[in-house]
Every structure is written in C-alpha cells, then in structure tokens.
Write a protein that holds these residues in place. Structure first.
Motif, PDB file in Angstrom:
ATOM      1  N   ALA A  82       0.855  -1.183   0.000  1.00 28.05           N
ATOM      2  CA  ALA A  82       0.000   0.000   0.000  1.00 28.05           C
ATOM      3  C   ALA A  82       0.890   1.232   0.000  1.00 28.05           C
ATOM      4  CB  ALA A  82      -0.906   0.001   1.225  1.00 28.05           C
ATOM      5  N   VAL A  83       0.421   2.260  -0.671  1.00 31.02           N
ATOM      6  CA  VAL A  83       1.119   3.547  -0.681  1.00 31.02           C
ATOM      7  C   VAL A  83       0.322   4.504   0.194  1.00 31.02           C
ATOM      8  CG1 VAL A  83       1.842   5.502  -2.102  1.00 31.02           C
ATOM      9  CG2 VAL A  83       2.070   3.166  -2.981  1.00 31.02           C
ATOM     10  N   ASP A  84       1.011   5.148   1.128  1.00 29.71           N
ATOM     11  CA  ASP A  84       0.356   6.133   1.983  1.00 29.71           C
ATOM     12  C   ASP A  84       1.390   7.163   2.427  1.00 29.71           C
ATOM     13  OD1 ASP A  84      -1.662   7.440   3.350  1.00 29.71           O
ATOM     14  OD2 ASP A  84      -2.264   5.693   4.517  1.00 29.71           O
ATOM     15  N   VAL A  85       0.891   8.206   3.062  1.00 31.06           N
ATOM     16  CA  VAL A  85       1.741   9.317   3.489  1.00 31.06           C
ATOM     17  C   VAL A  85       2.414   8.988   4.817  1.00 31.06           C
ATOM     18  CG1 VAL A  85       1.757  11.741   4.182  1.00 31.06           C
ATOM     19  CG2 VAL A  85       0.330  10.996   2.278  1.00 31.06           C
ATOM     20  N   GLU A  86       3.695   9.318   4.896  1.00 34.22           N
ATOM     21  CA  GLU A  86       4.457   9.179   6.131  1.00 34.22           C
ATOM     22  C   GLU A  86       5.175  10.483   6.433  1.00 34.22           C
ATOM     23  OE1 GLU A  86       7.150   5.845   6.319  1.00 34.22           O
ATOM     24  OE2 GLU A  86       5.694   4.499   5.387  1.00 34.22           O
ATOM     25  N   GLY A  87       5.506  10.622   7.697  1.00 36.29           N
ATOM     26  CA  GLY A  87       6.364  11.692   8.165  1.00 36.29           C
ATOM     27  C   GLY A  87       7.299  11.079   9.185  1.00 36.29           C
ATOM     28  N   CYS A  88       8.126  11.897   9.807  1.00 41.57           N
ATOM     29  CA  CYS A  88       9.094  11.357  10.755  1.00 41.57           C
ATOM     30  C   CYS A  88       9.523  12.448  11.726  1.00 41.57           C
ATOM     31  CB  CYS A  88      10.305  10.824   9.987  1.00 41.57           C
ATOM     32  SG  CYS A  88      11.563  10.061  11.027  1.00 41.57           S
ATOM     33  N   LEU A  89       9.592  12.096  12.996  1.00 41.23           N
ATOM     34  CA  LEU A  89      10.034  13.059  14.003  1.00 41.23           C
ATOM     35  C   LEU A  89      11.467  13.519  13.748  1.00 41.23           C
ATOM     36  CD1 LEU A  89       8.532  11.385  17.203  1.00 41.23           C
ATOM     37  CD2 LEU A  89       7.646  13.371  15.958  1.00 41.23           C
ATOM     38  N   SER A  90      12.247  12.695  13.056  1.00 40.58           N
ATOM     39  CA  SER A  90      13.635  13.060  12.754  1.00 40.58           C
ATOM     40  C   SER A  90      13.776  13.856  11.462  1.00 40.58           C
ATOM     41  CB  SER A  90      14.510  11.802  12.676  1.00 40.58           C
ATOM     42  OG  SER A  90      14.642  11.222  13.953  1.00 40.58           O
ATOM     43  N   VAL A  91      12.687  13.988  10.730  1.00 38.07           N
ATOM     44  CA  VAL A  91      12.680  14.782   9.495  1.00 38.07           C
ATOM     45  C   VAL A  91      11.461  15.705   9.586  1.00 38.07           C
ATOM     46  CG1 VAL A  91      12.819  14.720   6.974  1.00 38.07           C
ATOM     47  CG2 VAL A  91      13.629  12.759   8.297  1.00 38.07           C
ATOM     48  N   PRO A  92      11.542  16.723  10.442  1.00 39.87           N
ATOM     49  CA  PRO A  92      10.362  17.543  10.714  1.00 39.87           C
ATOM     50  C   PRO A  92       9.839  18.284   9.486  1.00 39.87           C
ATOM     51  CG  PRO A  92      12.301  18.365  11.907  1.00 39.87           C
ATOM     52  CD  PRO A  92      12.719  17.137  11.191  1.00 39.87           C
ATOM     53  N   ASN A  93       8.511  18.370   9.442  1.00 46.36           N
ATOM     54  CA  ASN A  93       7.808  19.139   8.413  1.00 46.36           C
ATOM     55  C   ASN A  93       8.045  18.654   6.991  1.00 46.36           C
ATOM     56  OD1 ASN A  93       6.719  20.908  10.415  1.00 46.36           O
ATOM     57  ND2 ASN A  93       8.746  21.855  10.516  1.00 46.36           N
ATOM     58  N   VAL A  94       8.331  17.366   6.852  1.00 39.96           N
ATOM     59  CA  VAL A  94       8.472  16.746   5.534  1.00 39.96           C
ATOM     60  C   VAL A  94       7.581  15.512   5.532  1.00 39.96           C
ATOM     61  CG1 VAL A  94      10.047  15.595   3.916  1.00 39.96           C
ATOM     62  CG2 VAL A  94      10.843  17.557   5.249  1.00 39.96           C
ATOM     63  N   TRP A  95       6.793  15.368   4.468  1.00 35.26           N
ATOM     64  CA  TRP A  95       5.901  14.223   4.334  1.00 35.26           C
ATOM     65  C   TRP A  95       6.007  13.694   2.924  1.00 35.26           C
ATOM     66  CZ3 TRP A  95       4.463  19.031   6.151  1.00 35.26           C
ATOM     67  CH2 TRP A  95       4.278  19.123   7.526  1.00 35.26           C
ATOM     68  N   GLY A  96       5.768  12.411   2.792  1.00 39.93           N
ATOM     69  CA  GLY A  96       5.811  11.830   1.458  1.00 39.93           C
ATOM     70  C   GLY A  96       5.097  10.502   1.396  1.00 39.93           C
ATOM     71  N   GLU A  97       4.717  10.139   0.190  1.00 34.67           N
ATOM     72  CA  GLU A  97       4.076   8.848  -0.034  1.00 34.67           C
ATOM     73  C   GLU A  97       5.152   7.769  -0.130  1.00 34.67           C
ATOM     74  OE1 GLU A  97       1.774   9.494  -3.571  1.00 34.67           O
ATOM     75  OE2 GLU A  97       0.090  10.316  -2.422  1.00 34.67           O
ATOM     76  N   VAL A  98       4.925   6.692   0.614  1.00 34.65           N
ATOM     77  CA  VAL A  98       5.877   5.579   0.673  1.00 34.65           C
ATOM     78  C   VAL A  98       5.099   4.278   0.497  1.00 34.65           C
ATOM     79  CG1 VAL A  98       7.563   4.364   2.129  1.00 34.65           C
ATOM     80  CG2 VAL A  98       7.386   6.860   2.246  1.00 34.65           C
ATOM     81  N   GLU A  99       5.671   3.365  -0.281  1.00 36.88           N
ATOM     82  CA  GLU A  99       5.068   2.041  -0.433  1.00 36.88           C
ATOM     83  C   GLU A  99       5.607   1.123   0.658  1.00 36.88           C
ATOM     84  OE1 GLU A  99       4.263  -1.380  -3.827  1.00 36.88           O
ATOM     85  OE2 GLU A  99       5.715   0.205  -4.239  1.00 36.88           O
ATOM     86  N   ARG A 100       4.691   0.459   1.346  1.00 38.31           N
ATOM     87  CA  ARG A 100       5.038  -0.476   2.422  1.00 38.31           C
ATOM     88  C   ARG A 100       4.145  -1.706   2.302  1.00 38.31           C
ATOM     89  NH1 ARG A 100       9.556   1.465   5.317  1.00 38.31           N
ATOM     90  NH2 ARG A 100       9.252   3.640   5.876  1.00 38.31           N
ATOM     91  N   PRO A 101       4.538  -2.805   2.946  1.00 40.75           N
ATOM     92  CA  PRO A 101       3.650  -3.971   2.986  1.00 40.75           C
ATOM     93  C   PRO A 101       2.342  -3.643   3.713  1.00 40.75           C
ATOM     94  CG  PRO A 101       5.860  -4.560   3.711  1.00 40.75           C
ATOM     95  CD  PRO A 101       5.820  -3.060   3.602  1.00 40.75           C
ATOM     96  N   GLN A 102       1.260  -4.255   3.277  1.00 45.76           N
ATOM     97  CA  GLN A 102      -0.035  -4.073   3.932  1.00 45.76           C
ATOM     98  C   GLN A 102      -0.091  -4.864   5.240  1.00 45.76           C
ATOM     99  OE1 GLN A 102      -2.416  -1.959   3.256  1.00 45.76           O
ATOM    100  NE2 GLN A 102      -3.772  -2.699   4.860  1.00 45.76           N
TER     101      GLN A 102
END
Length: 166
Positions: A82-102
């Motif tokens: 599935a592709v969905d939006v992720e962010g990260c506490l170590s990469v503040p204010n950046v979000w992106g769509e990432v493919e991961r296992p369902q």
C-alpha cells in the motif's frame, strides 16, 4: 518521565546500523520508558532508539491502541502493499508517499528478552516497517515516491485520515 532529544536527519547516527540488544536489564527498561515518554511528548506514533542517539535495535510504537515495544525486531513475512503518506520526528515538516507492505509478521523480544511474534496490518504494519528501517540506517525520505505539501497534510487531517506522521 525522562525526555530524550530527538535526533534530526543531519545527525549521522541516523544512518548507522543498530546493534542487537544482548543485555535485558534496567538500562534497557529505562531506554524504552524514555522512548515512550519522548514519543508521546512529540505526538509521534513510533520512535526507534537511534532517533534518541542510541544504536540499539529497539522501537516503541503506539497508533492509538496502546504502546508496543519491539526489541531486536525482524520482519518474517510480508503481504500485499500500500502507498500512503508518512512523516518522521527526525525529518520535521516533511511528508511523502511511501510504499510499504499491507501486512507483516514480526519476530521480536520484549523488554525482558521473551520472544514473541506480532501480526500487524495497515497503519501498524507501516509504522513497524518505518521504525525497523531506522534500525538499519534508512529514513523514510529514502523511499518517498512523491513528497506531499503541508496543505495536503492539513486536508487529510481535517478529513480524519490516519497517517504515519511519526
């Protein structure tokens, strides 16, 4: 409650591979407790030990169903994607769509060294994979298909979408 400093993307520790936890002692318990406190304080849903400057294979996750601690986690099975939006506490204010296992099955240990398996799907599977990547020196931005604007994030939040914004 002890909060630890969250390392950000320019810190080289985030690009290093974490070491297997071999000692299940009070120091590990304190690390896991501090990680949970830090994650909650930062409004995250997951945190890996390297994000607080410790190169140990330990993560904490809470997608709103209670905290999960994974020590020495290993993904044993994956299913779907599935592709969905992720962010990260170590990469503040950046979000992106990432493919991961369902779905994933993860073998891990608890804070006392007891082995268990966790079956996760959806957001939990995504969070588990994201955090395990941290243990291998991989940041979500390395896997981004498309970066997402802050406006799009706000629209998704207003709709009540659950996202791995760590």
């Amino acid at each position: 409650m002890a909060l630890r400093k969250i390392r950000t993307y320019e810190d080289e520790i985030l690009r290093k591979k974490s070491k297997v936890v071999e000692k299940f002692d009070q120091r590990l318990c304190q690390l896991l407790d501090d990680m949970k406190d830090t994650m909650y304080e930062a409004n995250g849903i997951g945190l890996a030990a390297p994000q607080v400057g410790v190169l140990k294979r330990a993560v904490v996750i809470d997608i709103g169903e209670g905290a999960i601690e994974l020590v020495n986690p290993e993904i044993e099975q994956v299913e779907g994607s599935a592709v969905d939006v992720e962010g990260c506490l170590s990469v503040p204010n950046v979000w992106g769509e990432v493919e991961r296992p369902q779905k994933v099955v993860v073998k891990a240990q608890d804070r006392f060294g007891n082995e268990f398996r966790l079956e996760a799907e959806g957001l939990l599977a995504r969070a588990v994979c994201h955090e395990i990547d941290h243990l291998d020196g991989i940041l979500f931005v390395d896997k981004v298909i498309r970066f997402v604007s802050e406006e799009e994030i706000e629209q998704r939040r207003s709709r009540g979408d659950k996202m791995d914004l760590e």
